[in-house]
Design an enzyme around this catalytic site. Structure first.
Site, short mmCIF file in Angstrom:
data_model
loop_
_atom_site.label_atom_id
_atom_site.label_comp_id
_atom_site.label_asym_id
_atom_site.label_seq_id
_atom_site.Cartn_x
_atom_site.Cartn_y
_atom_site.Cartn_z
N CYS A 93 -14.62 5.36 -0.33
CA CYS A 93 -15.75 6.22 0.03
C CYS A 93 -15.50 6.88 1.39
O CYS A 93 -14.80 6.35 2.24
CB CYS A 93 -17.02 5.39 0.12
SG CYS A 93 -17.32 4.42 -1.35
N ARG B 152 -9.21 10.58 0.01
CA ARG B 152 -9.38 9.12 -0.02
C ARG B 152 -9.68 8.60 -1.43
O ARG B 152 -9.57 7.41 -1.68
CB ARG B 152 -10.53 8.72 0.92
CG ARG B 152 -10.25 9.03 2.38
CD ARG B 152 -11.48 8.77 3.21
NE ARG B 152 -11.85 7.37 3.22
CZ ARG B 152 -11.43 6.50 4.11
NH1 ARG B 152 -10.64 6.88 5.09
NH2 ARG B 152 -11.82 5.25 4.06
N TRP C 257 -16.77 6.09 -4.24
CA TRP C 257 -15.82 5.51 -5.20
C TRP C 257 -16.54 4.30 -5.76
O TRP C 257 -16.78 3.33 -5.03
CB TRP C 257 -14.54 5.14 -4.47
CG TRP C 257 -13.38 4.81 -5.34
CD1 TRP C 257 -12.49 5.67 -5.89
CD2 TRP C 257 -12.95 3.51 -5.74
NE1 TRP C 257 -11.54 5.00 -6.60
CE2 TRP C 257 -11.79 3.67 -6.54
CE3 TRP C 257 -13.42 2.20 -5.53
CZ2 TRP C 257 -11.11 2.59 -7.10
CZ3 TRP C 257 -12.74 1.14 -6.09
CH2 TRP C 257 -11.60 1.34 -6.87
N ASN D 229 -20.40 2.93 3.43
CA ASN D 229 -19.11 2.46 2.91
C ASN D 229 -19.07 0.95 3.08
O ASN D 229 -19.50 0.45 4.12
CB ASN D 229 -17.94 3.03 3.71
CG ASN D 229 -17.73 4.50 3.44
OD1 ASN D 229 -18.40 5.08 2.61
ND2 ASN D 229 -16.79 5.09 4.17
N GLY D 230 -18.52 0.26 2.11
CA GLY D 230 -18.42 -1.20 2.23
C GLY D 230 -19.25 -1.87 1.16
O GLY D 230 -19.65 -1.24 0.18
N GLU E 196 8.76 0.37 -6.57
CA GLU E 196 8.08 1.50 -5.96
C GLU E 196 8.24 2.76 -6.82
O GLU E 196 7.30 3.54 -6.97
CB GLU E 196 8.60 1.69 -4.53
CG GLU E 196 8.04 2.87 -3.77
CD GLU E 196 6.52 2.87 -3.61
OE1 GLU E 196 5.86 1.87 -3.95
OE2 GLU E 196 5.98 3.90 -3.18
N LYS F 71 5.09 4.82 -8.31
CA LYS F 71 4.88 6.25 -8.02
C LYS F 71 4.63 7.00 -9.32
O LYS F 71 3.72 7.80 -9.41
CB LYS F 71 6.08 6.87 -7.30
CG LYS F 71 6.24 6.55 -5.84
CD LYS F 71 5.27 7.24 -4.91
CE LYS F 71 4.01 6.52 -4.67
NZ LYS F 71 3.91 5.28 -4.03
N GLU G 295 1.19 6.06 -10.98
CA GLU G 295 0.02 6.46 -10.19
C GLU G 295 -0.42 7.90 -10.44
O GLU G 295 -1.60 8.17 -10.54
CB GLU G 295 0.35 6.37 -8.68
CG GLU G 295 0.17 5.02 -8.07
CD GLU G 295 0.51 5.05 -6.58
OE1 GLU G 295 -0.26 4.48 -5.81
OE2 GLU G 295 1.53 5.63 -6.17
N HIS H 179 15.81 -10.73 -20.07
CA HIS H 179 14.91 -11.84 -20.40
C HIS H 179 13.61 -11.36 -21.02
O HIS H 179 12.55 -11.94 -20.78
CB HIS H 179 14.65 -12.67 -19.14
CG HIS H 179 15.91 -13.23 -18.57
ND1 HIS H 179 16.52 -14.35 -19.09
CD2 HIS H 179 16.71 -12.80 -17.57
CE1 HIS H 179 17.63 -14.59 -18.41
NE2 HIS H 179 17.76 -13.66 -17.48
N LYS I 18 -7.29 6.09 -1.71
CA LYS I 18 -6.23 6.03 -0.71
C LYS I 18 -6.29 4.72 0.06
O LYS I 18 -5.27 4.13 0.38
CB LYS I 18 -6.39 7.22 0.25
CG LYS I 18 -5.37 7.27 1.37
CD LYS I 18 -4.02 7.65 0.84
CE LYS I 18 -2.93 7.61 1.90
NZ LYS I 18 -1.63 7.34 1.28
C1 G6P Z 1 -4.06 1.82 -2.28
C2 G6P Z 1 -3.25 3.11 -2.18
C3 G6P Z 1 -1.77 2.78 -2.14
C4 G6P Z 1 -1.48 1.82 -1.01
C5 G6P Z 1 -2.34 0.55 -1.08
C6 G6P Z 1 -2.25 -0.26 0.19
O1 G6P Z 1 -3.86 1.25 -3.51
O2 G6P Z 1 -3.53 3.97 -3.28
O3 G6P Z 1 -1.01 3.97 -1.97
O4 G6P Z 1 -0.14 1.45 -1.03
O5 G6P Z 1 -3.72 0.91 -1.24
O6 G6P Z 1 -2.78 0.51 1.24
P1 G6P Z 1 -2.44 0.31 2.76
O7 G6P Z 1 -3.29 1.33 3.46
O8 G6P Z 1 -2.81 -1.09 3.11
O9 G6P Z 1 -0.98 0.58 2.94
#
Ligand code: G6P
Length: 613
Positions: A2, A27, A75, A101-102, A486, A490, A493, A509, A608
């Protein structure tokens, strides 16, 4: 997650609020709303979906000219994605509106109490409960004005919050408060812009202050007053925001993710600048210097993080064992915090996080600290919750990351962990010469990433070839096993293609059963200790009809015998290779998402910064 924006000043609030919401779109959110006070009346508008939908609705209503207002991108956590559940929420008596937020953890008990008092709720959110509670406590005739009512309500609340509150009866007052969720106040000439992150403030003013936990700020057009929820006055220190406007604008790129991939050479240069001391053959890290003695005694390292940051942490695990000979383990923060971890004497916990606000990472850090660990942060956002909670830390200095799919923060995290491992290594077994050699290679990284980015058009072509495939594998070994994870993350996502990453040897396996005619398998097959083994794994895939795409070292001619498509990276010591190997994978994911017509910077369901557990 949010986003919060609020404005009080002399100009119409609406344009500030909408611009701020747009800056916070990155975000991640699923609905948006705004409240503006005009002629003593609260005007609340909400819309599901994009901020543009909210703008259309406001335009249909003729727009607002009021000079105080609050706005929010939501969100969903409690309650579905509906207009009712979107913020702002209002109380049912006093024309009080709030954005939040929270999470209010004890909202159910508070709701029962308020229902008994006759309040009628419209939404399923915890935020509406807070609006009603502030309304219930608001009694201006008895001296409980908006500021006092907010303080009193927050004394009853457990959980996390960043809030902004306005009230019809006090049109010259904006009250904001924070515990656990970030919030800052931008101080302009006769106006204030409040936001959950600096990107919504910086186009108006570069003077700002950050709220500490349990701070409540009462802002009027002529000044502000900070206190605690117990009304003890607090001095807020105004600072200069470092953020440049151009850093949060696209500047000719189509998407922030693309911009941030191409920005990596500059980001890594900034990250390592002034930290490699060639003369002495040692690493200089200002944020850990005071703990030099403690760090030489460290026996165990726990790296903890979520998402992309966890993949960087996993590379850190290899780095610390290799370069510093300290036993290390990387763990999901969400698991670490709840599994009764054993933290022995001389344990260092390193929280890796771009935002510095990820709820699980923050909680894991706190848990480890309570058990006696030395707490260190590898964080990008200066002054974030994790940065404030740690004993020592190293900032990434890669600039703001707007793209939801993390790219430059990942390479920055790996760069910082590499430097930290060298720093610790020098305190143990590493000679000045060994360290100097690695530092020289670190200095080459920005230029080498630039060279990889020059292959962009070719990488796009390779991606096009496989774009209709729905299942992909990403395989690597050693340092590049986390890089494979990773690469898979990517791709899924932003292109919504199913992808799995794993150690190349693990494929036999079970996952090998998935390989069928034409399944793309991306191998990180750069020259290193396990090159031959990776070659065997490649052949196992080829012989079952899979398509092999390899990330290989420049000059490797043999690889073309086994892989149908090759993306090259320059030669570099293996321990630094993830910073290069990940770049073609980032570009592939980017192109896959664009080719499939997805909104790269606003992937569905993702946020984000995940500030709830
Ligand atoms: C969310 C984001 C990711 C990020 C993760 C951890 O899932 O979409 O891109 O890697 O949070 O976030 P941070 O801010 O702790 O790196």
């Amino acid at each position: 997650m949010c986003g919060i924006v609020a404005y009080i000043g002399a100009k119409p609030a609406q344009s500030y609020l909408i611009e701020g919401l747009k800056r916070l779109e990155y975000r991640g959110y699923d609905s948006a709303g705004l409240a503006v006070l005009e002629g003593g009346k609260l005007n609340v508008v909400k819309a599901v979906g994009r901020v543009a939908n909210l703008e259309d609705k406001i335009e249909d209503l003729g727009g607002f000219r009021g000079t105080i207002g609050i706005a929010h991108t939501r969100w969903a956590t409690h309650g579905g994605v509906t207009e009712f559940n979107a913020h702002p929420h209002t109380d049912d008596r006093n024309g009080i509106a709030i954005i939040h937020n929270g999470i209010i953890e004890n909202y159910a008990a508070l709701k029962t109490y308020l229902e008994e008092k006759g309040h009628k709720f419209q939404s399923q959110t915890d935020t509406e409960v807070l609006a009603m509670l502030i309304g219930e406590l608001y009694a201006p005739q008895e001296g409980v004005d908006l500021e006092a009512a907010v303080q009193a309500a927050l004394r009853e609340v457990t959980g996390a919050y960043a809030i902004a509150v306005i009230c019809e009866k006090e049109p010259d007052v904006l009250v904001v408060a924070r515990k656990g969720s970030p919030l800052m106040v931008g101080v302009g000439a006769g106006e204030y812009v409040v936001a959950s992150d600096a990107s919504a403030i910086v186009s108006h003013t570069t003077q700002a202050f950050v709220l500490d936990d349990y701070n409540v700020v009462k802002i009027t057009r002529s000044g502000f007053r900070t206190s605690t929820i117990h009304n003890v006055p607090v001095t807020s220190k105004i600072m200069q925001l470092e953020l440049e406007l151009q850093e949060i604008e696209l500047g000719g790129f189509s998407h922030f993710m693309q911009k941030e991939i191409f920005e990596q050479p500059k980001a890594i240069s900034n990250c390592i600048r002034g930290r490699l001391n060639m003369d002495e053959g040692r690493i200089h890290l200002g944020g850990v210097g005071n703990f030099s003695k403690e760090l030489s005694k460290i026996k165990n390292i726990v790296l903890t993080a979520q998402g992309t940051a966890l993949h960087a942490a996993m590379i850190g695990e290899y780095l610390f064992e290799d370069l510093a000979k300290v036993s290390s383990v990387a763990e999901y923060a969400s698991e670490f915090r709840y599994r009764n971890p054993i933290v022995e004497e001389n344990t260092l916990v390193i929280a890796v996080s771009q935002s510095g606000e990820t709820a699980d990472t923050l909680a894991a850090l706190q848990e480890a600290k309570e058990r006696g660990a030395l707490a260190m942060g590898v964080v990008n956002v200066v002054g974030s919750s994790i940065a404030r909670e740690t004993d020592a830390g190293v900032y990434l200095r890669v600039g703001p990351e707007i793209g939801v799919a993390s790219t430059k923060a990942f390479t920055g995290q790996v760069a910082v962990l590499s430097m930290l491992a060298m720093y610790m290594g020098r305190k143990r077994f590493m000679s000045a010469d060994q360290c100097r050699d690695l530092m020289k290679d670190m200095e080459r990284i920005p230029g080498l990433i630039e060279r990889i980015c020059e292959q962009d058009a070719r990488i796009k072509k390779v991606t096009e070839k496989y774009i209709h495939r729905e299942n992909w594998l990403f395989l690597g070994r050693g340092y590049n096993y986390p890089t494979a994870l990773e690469g898979a993350l990517k791709l899924k996502e932003i292109s919504y293609i199913h992808a799995e990453g794993m150690p190349a040897a693990e494929m036999k396996h079970g996952p090998i059963a998935l390989i069928n005619d034409g399944m793309p398998a991306v191998f990180i097959a750069n020259k290193g200790r396990q090159y031959e083994k990776v070659m065997s794994n490649i052949q196992e895939v080829r012989s079952r009809g899979g398509h092999v795409i390899a990330v290989a070292t420049e000059g490797d001619k043999d690889i073309t015998k086994y892989a149908e498509d090759v993306m090259y990276i320059p030669e570099i010591p293996e321990c630094l290779s993830p910073m290069l190997a990940v770049v073609p994978l980032q570009l592939m994911a980017y192109h896959a998402a664009v080719l499939r017509g997805h909104d790269v910077d606003k992937p569905r369901n993702l946020a984000k910064s995940v500030t709830v557990e």
